[in-house]
Scaffold this motif. Structure first.
Motif, PDB file in Angstrom:
ATOM      1  N   SER A   1       0.839  -1.195   0.000  1.00 15.70           N
ATOM      2  CA  SER A   1       0.000   0.000   0.000  1.00 15.70           C
ATOM      3  C   SER A   1       0.877   1.250   0.000  1.00 15.70           C
ATOM      4  CB  SER A   1      -0.915   0.014   1.225  1.00 15.70           C
ATOM      5  OG  SER A   1      -1.782  -1.086   1.205  1.00 15.70           O
ATOM      6  N   ALA A   2       0.415   2.276  -0.672  1.00 20.76           N
ATOM      7  CA  ALA A   2       1.152   3.535  -0.718  1.00 20.76           C
ATOM      8  C   ALA A   2       1.089   4.220   0.638  1.00 20.76           C
ATOM      9  CB  ALA A   2       0.587   4.449  -1.791  1.00 20.76           C
ATOM     10  N   PRO A   3       2.150   4.931   1.025  1.00 21.47           N
ATOM     11  CA  PRO A   3       2.101   5.714   2.266  1.00 21.47           C
ATOM     12  C   PRO A   3       1.178   6.920   2.107  1.00 21.47           C
ATOM     13  CG  PRO A   3       4.138   6.158   1.088  1.00 21.47           C
ATOM     14  CD  PRO A   3       3.450   5.051   0.348  1.00 21.47           C
ATOM     15  N   ALA A   4       0.886   7.569   3.214  1.00 22.16           N
ATOM     16  CA  ALA A   4       0.037   8.762   3.214  1.00 22.16           C
ATOM     17  C   ALA A   4       0.778   9.897   3.906  1.00 22.16           C
ATOM     18  CB  ALA A   4      -1.284   8.496   3.924  1.00 22.16           C
ATOM     19  N   VAL A   5       0.549  11.131   3.437  1.00 23.53           N
ATOM     20  CA  VAL A   5       1.200  12.292   4.032  1.00 23.53           C
ATOM     21  C   VAL A   5       0.210  13.452   4.039  1.00 23.53           C
ATOM     22  CG1 VAL A   5       2.176  13.099   1.844  1.00 23.53           C
ATOM     23  CG2 VAL A   5       3.285  13.729   3.999  1.00 23.53           C
ATOM     24  N   SER A   6       0.280  14.295   5.058  1.00 23.96           N
ATOM     25  CA  SER A   6      -0.614  15.454   5.157  1.00 23.96           C
ATOM     26  C   SER A   6       0.080  16.566   5.922  1.00 23.96           C
ATOM     27  CB  SER A   6      -1.931  15.080   5.841  1.00 23.96           C
ATOM     28  OG  SER A   6      -1.688  14.626   7.157  1.00 23.96           O
ATOM     29  N   PHE A   7      -0.265  17.819   5.584  1.00 26.77           N
ATOM     30  CA  PHE A   7       0.315  18.975   6.260  1.00 26.77           C
ATOM     31  C   PHE A   7      -0.336  19.172   7.637  1.00 26.77           C
ATOM     32  CE2 PHE A   7       2.024  20.206   2.155  1.00 26.77           C
ATOM     33  CZ  PHE A   7       3.193  20.857   2.497  1.00 26.77           C
ATOM     34  N   VAL A   8       0.497  19.488   8.616  1.00 23.92           N
ATOM     35  CA  VAL A   8       0.032  19.889   9.941  1.00 23.92           C
ATOM     36  C   VAL A   8       0.029  21.412  10.034  1.00 23.92           C
ATOM     37  CG1 VAL A   8       0.495  19.790  12.421  1.00 23.92           C
ATOM     38  CG2 VAL A   8       0.857  17.762  10.994  1.00 23.92           C
TER      39      VAL A   8
ATOM     40  N   VAL B   1       4.597  18.042   8.763  1.00 19.96           N
ATOM     41  CA  VAL B   1       3.672  17.092   8.130  1.00 19.96           C
ATOM     42  C   VAL B   1       3.659  15.803   8.933  1.00 19.96           C
ATOM     43  CG1 VAL B   1       4.110  18.040   5.826  1.00 19.96           C
ATOM     44  CG2 VAL B   1       5.406  16.056   6.610  1.00 19.96           C
ATOM     45  N   ARG B   2       2.611  15.026   8.731  1.00 19.75           N
ATOM     46  CA  ARG B   2       2.553  13.672   9.284  1.00 19.75           C
ATOM     47  C   ARG B   2       2.549  12.686   8.124  1.00 19.75           C
ATOM     48  NH1 ARG B   2      -1.266  15.856  13.239  1.00 19.75           N
ATOM     49  NH2 ARG B   2      -0.207  15.962  15.264  1.00 19.75           N
ATOM     50  N   ALA B   3       3.320  11.612   8.273  1.00 19.16           N
ATOM     51  CA  ALA B   3       3.401  10.576   7.241  1.00 19.16           C
ATOM     52  C   ALA B   3       3.265   9.211   7.901  1.00 19.16           C
ATOM     53  CB  ALA B   3       4.727  10.665   6.490  1.00 19.16           C
TER      54      ALA B   3
ATOM     55  N   ARG C   1       7.673   2.848  -2.538  1.00 19.48           N
ATOM     56  CA  ARG C   1       6.417   3.351  -3.106  1.00 19.48           C
ATOM     57  C   ARG C   1       6.185   4.767  -2.584  1.00 19.48           C
ATOM     58  NH1 ARG C   1       0.509   0.412  -3.829  1.00 19.48           N
ATOM     59  NH2 ARG C   1      -0.342   2.052  -5.161  1.00 19.48           N
ATOM     60  N   VAL C   2       5.710   5.639  -3.466  1.00 12.80           N
ATOM     61  CA  VAL C   2       5.565   7.056  -3.133  1.00 12.80           C
ATOM     62  C   VAL C   2       4.106   7.399  -2.867  1.00 12.80           C
ATOM     63  CG1 VAL C   2       5.343   7.779  -5.545  1.00 12.80           C
ATOM     64  CG2 VAL C   2       6.190   9.409  -3.842  1.00 12.80           C
ATOM     65  N   SER C   3       3.900   8.349  -1.974  1.00 15.95           N
ATOM     66  CA  SER C   3       2.558   8.770  -1.611  1.00 15.95           C
ATOM     67  C   SER C   3       1.977   9.695  -2.665  1.00 15.95           C
ATOM     68  CB  SER C   3       2.583   9.513  -0.268  1.00 15.95           C
ATOM     69  OG  SER C   3       3.234  10.773  -0.431  1.00 15.95           O
TER      70      SER C   3
END
Length: 211
Positions: free
Chosen positions: A68-75, A97-99, A154-156
């Protein structure tokens, strides 16, 4: 001559059982299907027309679930945040960010800006967040992007925010005149106190309005 091949399979450490056969007429290939991830042992027993047999050694195959691809989001910062440009000491913008990766681990987090994806730098893990401190950005509008890679490369999906670096207006704190009532063509000296906490002063211009 070869008359038959028998194919055996078993989960690693467990007894093998017959899963199929083929003959020279059906070809030398045999296809197997497993429904679950795991480690499987295989062997083949070959028979000839004299009744003799030849058994292969054990071959182990590991079947993994699809990565599965990783996930990332801005904090932080929030989208459309504005920052004040500072000539002395530089403008520091800290991105957080959180990954995460549901079936592995995060190997790398990288930050970019603009549509051309200019590389800013890699994130540093601080607690549960990856952080990057951008120093000395020039005034302007920027789109900041972030991507994460897992331990299997694998890239998000790319995430982005928009920020603005602005030059703040200088402050005029005092204006005095040597005379407040004067004859025509009689010179008047003005004293103006102006400052800018972020950049050096380029000059002060005095405008007048007849009334």
């Amino acid at each position: 001559r070869i008359t038959k091949n028998e194919f055996y399979r078993g989960e690693s450490g467990k007894p093998l059982s017959l899963i199929g056969t083929n003959t020279p007429k059906s070809g030398s290939l045999f296809r197997d299907k497993v429904d679950n991830a795991g480690s499987y042992d295989y062997k083949v027993i070959t028979y000839d027309d004299n009744g003799a047999t030849k058994e292969t050694g054990i071959t182990t195959i590991v079947v993994r679930n699809a990565n599965s691809a990783p996930a990332v989001s801005f904090v932080s910062p929030a989208n459309d945040t504005s920052f004040t440009y500072k000539q002395s000491g530089g403008t520091n913008i800290l991105f957080k960010v959180r990954a995460s990766d549901s079936d592995g681990s995060i190997r790398n987090v990288s930050f970019y800006y603009s549509d051309n994806n200019y590389f800013l730098g890699g994130g540093t893990l601080v607690g549960s967040e990856y952080q990057y401190n951008w120093t000395w950005p020039s005034p302007g509008n920027y789109v900041i992007k972030v991507k994460a890679w897992d331990n299997e490369e694998r890239v998000s999906e790319e995430k982005s925010i928009s920020i603005k670096v602005e030059v703040a207006s200088p402050v005029i704190s005092d204006v005095t005149a040597s005379k407040y009532t004067t004859a025509y063509f009689d010179p008047v000296r003005f004293t103006i106190t102006a400052s800018d906490a972020n950049v050096s002063m380029g000059g002060v211009y005095l405008l007048h309005k007849m009334s």
